[in-house]
Design an enzyme around this catalytic site. Structure first.
Site, mmCIF file in Angstrom:
data_model
loop_
_atom_site.group_PDB
_atom_site.id
_atom_site.type_symbol
_atom_site.label_atom_id
_atom_site.label_comp_id
_atom_site.label_asym_id
_atom_site.label_seq_id
_atom_site.Cartn_x
_atom_site.Cartn_y
_atom_site.Cartn_z
ATOM 1 N N GLU A 182 0.852 -1.195 0.000
ATOM 2 C CA GLU A 182 0.000 0.000 0.000
ATOM 3 C C GLU A 182 0.885 1.242 0.000
ATOM 4 O O GLU A 182 1.950 1.265 0.608
ATOM 5 C CB GLU A 182 -0.886 -0.003 1.251
ATOM 6 C CG GLU A 182 -1.809 1.214 1.349
ATOM 7 C CD GLU A 182 -2.582 1.291 2.657
ATOM 8 O OE1 GLU A 182 -3.658 1.895 2.660
ATOM 9 O OE2 GLU A 182 -2.101 0.741 3.680
ATOM 10 N N LYS A 215 -9.476 1.397 -2.344
ATOM 11 C CA LYS A 215 -9.692 0.943 -0.963
ATOM 12 C C LYS A 215 -11.053 1.401 -0.452
ATOM 13 O O LYS A 215 -11.405 2.583 -0.544
ATOM 14 C CB LYS A 215 -8.564 1.501 -0.085
ATOM 15 C CG LYS A 215 -8.599 1.071 1.375
ATOM 16 C CD LYS A 215 -7.399 1.655 2.097
ATOM 17 C CE LYS A 215 -7.367 1.271 3.564
ATOM 18 N NZ LYS A 215 -6.174 1.851 4.244
ATOM 19 N N CYS A 227 -4.996 -3.170 2.997
ATOM 20 C CA CYS A 227 -4.716 -2.859 4.397
ATOM 21 C C CYS A 227 -5.932 -3.017 5.325
ATOM 22 O O CYS A 227 -6.341 -4.131 5.618
ATOM 23 C CB CYS A 227 -4.112 -1.463 4.491
ATOM 24 S SG CYS A 227 -3.201 -1.156 6.039
#
Length: 284
Positions: free
Chosen positions: A43, A115, A160
């Site tokens: 990330e 995300k 994440c």
């Protein structure tokens, strides 16, 4: 079924996208030289900066982003699938998207994923994060069929903090994903407590491989990330790991036949049953 090598690239990204692209090139090239045909970076590969003015000044759209261009070129140069774990891309209203990219061996862009879950937390060591102040959350789960030789392998895309939302990974597994991914910049505090157990749980409960490249160490903007980039098999066993938080790579051999084997032994995806929403029972 498909057998091939995967690699996770551990980085310590800086506020300078040019330097980060150079580090990515060195580590991805090393992974390709070791035979990996799927390589994942962490990330925020492209930039890590808490200075919002500096951060926003460097934002580009994806067509002009130098790290995206470098990743595309690397995939084509080494004839690999390169999964740029994420980088910040300009979005409307002065915001950014935390966007993953998957490039094929010919350099063609196969998929992107933004995300979904924003890391808005206050940790007990004084760290406070508000990703929603900077990033626009994504709205659609990511899934892509990536080419491996003459075959394809289905890849689930996440980033994440998404790993704390098991329903996302379950939806990808039910849609046929053999490999689940979670490139990350996990904080040291949360990583020490939860990194391994969360990722192993996502692998075990979905009977799939999990591949998670990570940021590691103390960054120039002062944050500390946990590292321990990792590859986990469908039984929850760690196949490869970058021990500690220094930049580096880890390579593992995987075979998607193992996914089918584990799903036949413990068919929890098939054994799911519908149920009514919970309610609090009251005495009568």
């Amino acid at each position: 079924m498909v057998a091939f090598k995967v690699a996770v690239v551990q980085m310590r990204s800086t506020p300078d996208p040019v330097r980060n692209a150079q580090d990515m090139e060195r580590l991805v090239s090393e992974a390709a030289e070791r035979g990996a045909t799927y390589v994942q970076t962490p990330e925020m590969t492209g930039i890590l900066s808490r200075d919002r003015a500096h951060f926003r000044a460097l934002l580009q759209d994806e067509a002009n982003d130098p790290v995206v261009a470098a990743a595309r070129d690397l995939a084509k140069r080494h004839a690999i699938v390169l999964h740029l774990g994420s980088t910040a891309i300009r979005a409307p209203g002065g915001m950014a998207a935390n966007r993953s990219f998957v490039f094929g061996p010919d350099g063609r862009q196969l998929a992107t994923y933004d995300k979904i879950h924003m890391f808005d937390v206050d940790l007990d060591n004084g760290e406070s994060w508000r990703e929603s102040a900077t990033y626009v959350p994504g709205e659609r789960a990511g899934l892509v069929d990536m080419p491996i030789g003459s075959d394809t392998v289905r890849l689930g895309l996440a980033v994440c903090y998404d790993m704390r939302f098991p329903e996302l990974f379950r939806a990808q597994a039910l849609a046929g994903a053999d490999i689940l991914t979670a490139p990350a910049a996990f904080t040291r505090q949360t990583g020490e407590a939860h990194w391994h157990v969360l990722l192993r749980a996502r692998a075990i409960e979905n009977n799939g491989f999990v591949v998670a490249a990570a940021q590691g160490g103390r960054h120039e903007d002062g944050r500390e990330t946990f590292g321990h980039s990792i590859v986990i098999d469908p039984w929850g066993r760690i196949l490869a790991e970058v021990k500690g938080d220094e930049p580096g790579i880890a390579v593992a051999d995987i075979d998607t036949a193992q996914v089918a084997s584990v799903r036949s032994k413990i068919p929890n995806l098939r054994n799911r049953r519908p149920f009514a929403e919970p309610r609090v029972e009251t005495a009568t």
